[in-house]
Design a protein around this motif. Structure first.
Motif, mmCIF file in Angstrom:
data_model
loop_
_atom_site.group_PDB
_atom_site.id
_atom_site.type_symbol
_atom_site.label_atom_id
_atom_site.label_comp_id
_atom_site.label_asym_id
_atom_site.label_seq_id
_atom_site.Cartn_x
_atom_site.Cartn_y
_atom_site.Cartn_z
ATOM 1 N N CYS A 157 2.341 1.884 -3.461
ATOM 2 C CA CYS A 157 1.332 2.418 -4.384
ATOM 3 C C CYS A 157 1.020 3.881 -4.065
ATOM 4 C CB CYS A 157 0.055 1.580 -4.297
ATOM 5 S SG CYS A 157 0.247 -0.118 -4.884
ATOM 6 N N THR A 158 0.905 4.191 -2.767
ATOM 7 C CA THR A 158 0.609 5.574 -2.372
ATOM 8 C C THR A 158 1.756 6.507 -2.726
ATOM 9 O OG1 THR A 158 -0.679 4.694 -0.506
ATOM 10 C CG2 THR A 158 -0.102 7.028 -0.441
ATOM 11 N N ILE A 176 0.842 -1.206 0.000
ATOM 12 C CA ILE A 176 0.000 0.000 0.000
ATOM 13 C C ILE A 176 0.873 1.251 0.000
ATOM 14 C CG2 ILE A 176 -1.704 1.327 1.307
ATOM 15 C CD1 ILE A 176 -2.818 -1.323 2.335
#
Length: 269
Positions: free
Chosen positions: A250-251, A247
């Motif tokens: 991706c962020t 995550i």
């Protein structure tokens, strides 16, 4: 402060929180009576947990204050730590997959054989200079003396669910044919040729069966149980770190894309 900065910081702070189970598992192992005498796994686990904590803090700071180089360091370092944690989880499972107790007639407790355990664990206790330190530590604990407080009758003792370390170190092996007086005092038979452990037994409360292979096996059986419990926490932490890392990547990528788009838009206008 852009929303993406807050998101990256919060995600990285979860990494800080996930270091707590790792450090806690190491401290729990260090505080255990048996593991404190052996001192094999606790410090690697604690050190790894502290490194995850420090790297997570770096990612948290880099995310909130948008320090790009610190975020890059976080991503690289956390990937390395995730790999190391994965290797540790796999290693613990591989060295503890073998080793189980054997039932004896008319006994509720199990007996343990040193040959049932993995070679790596056996080598930790078979070398005399290492075992001398361990047996000295074990003889100072209450593992065996507490049995004399709990059991006075032979049948009560035979029906007891002893821990592996108590079964291996505090009494002679059942196959030796000793006669029960109390849990740590036994009358030897005329013929003790069944096993070398039979000759190793002594009613001296500082000696008992601490020099027996059955004691080494009982110690490893106790370690196996504790290590597998710790391994479950480490595995759950590993899964959590992998999810948080994906995550976070991706962020971070989306935040970088937004920066590029914003700069392009500013240049265009």
């Amino acid at each position: 402060m852009p929303l993406s900065n807050n998101v990256i910081g919060c995600i990285n702070f979860i990494s800080v929180l996930l270091s707590i189970p790792v450090i806690g598992a190491g401290i729990w192992l260090a505080m255990g009576t048996v593991n404190s005498c052996v001192k094999l796994l606790q410090w690697p686990v604690i050190i790894l947990g502290i490194l995850i904590l420090l790297v997570g803090l770096a990612g948290f700071i880099g995310g909130f204050w948008r320090i790009t180089w610190l975020l890059v360091v976080y991503l690289i370092a956390m990937l390395v730590l995730i790999v190391l944690l994965g290797l540790l989880v796999g290693f613990i499972y591989m060295v503890t997959i073998r080793g189980a107790g054997h039932p004896e007639p008319s006994r509720a407790y199990l007996e343990y054989s040193l040959q049932d355990f993995s070679g790596w664990l056996r080598r930790r206790v078979q070398r005399s200079y290492k075992w001398e330190r361990i047996r000295t530590c074990l003889s100072t604990t209450t593992i065996c003396p507490e049995l004399n407080q709990r059991f006075t009758m032979a049948q009560d003792f035979f029906n007891a669910r002893l821990s592996p370390i108590q079964s291996g170190c505090c009494k002679p092996p059942t196959k030796c044919g000793f006669t029960f007086v109390n849990p740590t005092y036994w009358i030897s038979p005329i013929d003790m040729s069944a096993d070398m452990d039979c000759l190793q037994w002594s009613n001296d409360q500082n000696t008992l069966c601490y020099g027996c292979d059955s004691c080494k096996a009982g110690l490893l059986a106790n370690i196996k149980v504790d290590w597998l419990k710790a391994d479950i926490f480490l595995l759950l932490t590993l899964i959590g770190l992998i999810i948080v890392y994906i995550i976070g990547c991706c962020t971070f990528r989306n935040a970088e894309t937004e920066d590029i788009f914003r700069k392009y838009k500013q240049g265009y206008t």
